[in-house]
Scaffold this motif. Structure first.
Motif, PDB file in Angstrom:
ATOM      1  N   PRO A   8      66.113   0.687  30.574  1.00 34.72           N
ATOM      2  CA  PRO A   8      65.840   1.820  31.484  1.00 34.72           C
ATOM      3  C   PRO A   8      66.750   1.738  32.706  1.00 34.72           C
ATOM      4  N   HIS A  10      67.210   3.187  36.657  1.00 36.21           N
ATOM      5  CA  HIS A  10      66.576   3.873  37.792  1.00 36.21           C
ATOM      6  C   HIS A  10      67.666   4.395  38.727  1.00 36.21           C
ATOM      7  N   SER A  18      63.506   9.675  34.608  1.00 37.46           N
ATOM      8  CA  SER A  18      63.653   8.406  33.893  1.00 37.46           C
ATOM      9  C   SER A  18      64.830   8.534  32.964  1.00 37.46           C
ATOM     10  N   TYR A  19      65.723   7.572  33.007  1.00 36.22           N
ATOM     11  CA  TYR A  19      66.904   7.552  32.154  1.00 36.22           C
ATOM     12  C   TYR A  19      66.909   6.241  31.343  1.00 36.22           C
ATOM     13  N   PHE A  20      67.550   6.359  30.199  1.00 32.48           N
ATOM     14  CA  PHE A  20      67.704   5.199  29.335  1.00 32.48           C
ATOM     15  C   PHE A  20      69.177   5.061  29.004  1.00 32.48           C
ATOM     16  N   ASP A  40      68.039  11.447  29.194  1.00 29.38           N
ATOM     17  CA  ASP A  40      66.761  11.587  29.897  1.00 29.38           C
ATOM     18  C   ASP A  40      65.672  12.082  28.964  1.00 29.38           C
TER      19      ASP A  40
END
Length: 336
Positions: A8, A10, A18-20, A40
């Motif tokens: 993840p 931030h 939230s992004y991965f 996202d």
């Protein structure tokens, strides 16, 4: 060897989003280049970093390539705490159809410096990218679950092994205590026997020492007696009366008082006084023979000489004096 990592991300400028980030690379590390996929959940952006770009970033930061690659891998794969690294997305919020720039920074003692950045292009079909990310995440989750199951099984086996070993250890500890007690009892018996034997030997040694001391004392007393006897022999014998003196004393005791009172000097004088008249008569006339008068024989043992000299040396002197004093003796020598 192809490797994939998902973590993840931030973004401080978008706290509600939230992004991965998915990272794919080949080889032993990120030094040979890597590929990034940011999503996202609805949109996706993809980009890659070449090996030359990695080397160029290390040179700009004046860091060793190995140290830079290590820090880069920790920032993108999430092997370190998230507070040590931060990400900046430009523009923010991003446009689904436009490219974005993802920069990664390292935070150290409230100071951050940029480690690098990558240009990400929008994916035409983000659903497929998201599906691949989910599949990879599920696969990774399943692999981790299987690994976790194996670890649990190994942990259970180790627990059972530990319990078995603990039980055996308790059993061995009990056997050890019993064996120690038995050995101690035997040792006490042997020790008591050895002590008794030592005491017996000590008593025997004491008796032998006492006997040896008594024997040595007797030998010393005998030697003292012998040395005393030798000293007495050297200085004239003992004070006891000798056998010859005893016989002489007995003979003198058997004589009459008058004879025992006379000494050897009186005997010599009597002999001399008897001879002179006989010789005088012999020259004047021939007398008739007279029977010999037997005198009691005295002991032939030699008496000790008188203090003034022997009787033989005194007899002529005494005879000469007697002849000079007697007139008959003068007449006798006058006839010649």
């Amino acid at each position: 060897m192809h490797q994939t990592s998902v973590r993840p991300v931030h973004v401080p400028s978008e706290p509600d989003s939230s992004y991965f980030l998915r990272v794919d690379w080949s080889g032993r590390g990120l030094g040979s280049g890597f590929e990034l996929l940011l999503t996202d959940g609805q949109n996706a952006w993809r980009g890659d970093v070449s090996e030359a770009a990695v080397c160029r970033e290390a040179e700009e930061l004046e860091m060793q390539p190995e140290r830079y690659i290590q820090d880069l891998q920790q920032a993108l794969t999430g092997t370190e705490k998230s507070t040590n690294y931060s990400f900046v997305l430009t523009p923010s919020p991003p446009n689904s159809s436009s490219a974005v720039t993802l920069a990664y920074e390292k935070v150290q003692r409230d100071i951050s410096f940029r480690m690098g950045s990558v240009l990400l292009k929008a994916v035409p079909e983000p659903t497929e990218a998201v599906r691949e990310l989910l599949v990879h995440s599920l696969q990774r989750g399943n692999a981790l679950e299987r690994h976790n199951g194996k670890l649990e099984e190994e942990n259970q086996r180790l627990i059972e092994e530990h319990q078995r070993i603990t039980a055996e250890l308790k059993h061995y500890a009990g056997d050890k205590e019993a064996l120690e007690a038995e050995l101690y009892s035997r040792f006490v018996l042997v020790l008591n026997e050895k002590k008794a034997k030592i005491r017996s030997l000590q008593q025997n040694i004491t008796r032998l020492q006492e006997a040896s001391a008594d024997k040595q004392q007797k030998k010393d007393s005998v030697k003292c007696d012998q040395s005393a006897g030798q000293e007495q022999d050297e200085y004239g014998g003992s004070t006891d009366e000798e056998p010859g003196d005893a016989r002489e004393t007995a003979a003198s005791a058997s004589l009459p008082p008058e004879a025992s009172a006379e000494g050897p000097l009186d005997d010599s004088l009597k002999d001399i006084t008897d001879v002179a008249p006989c010789r005088k008569r012999r020259f004047r006339h021939v007398p008739a023979p007279q029977p010999e008068v037997k005198r009691p024989q005295r002991s032939q043992k030699r008496r000790p000489d008188p203090p003034g000299g022997s009787s033989k040396h005194q007899t002529p002197q005494r005879s000469t004096d007697a002849a000079a004093a007697s007139p008959d003796t003068e007449d006798l020598f006058g006839d010649f």
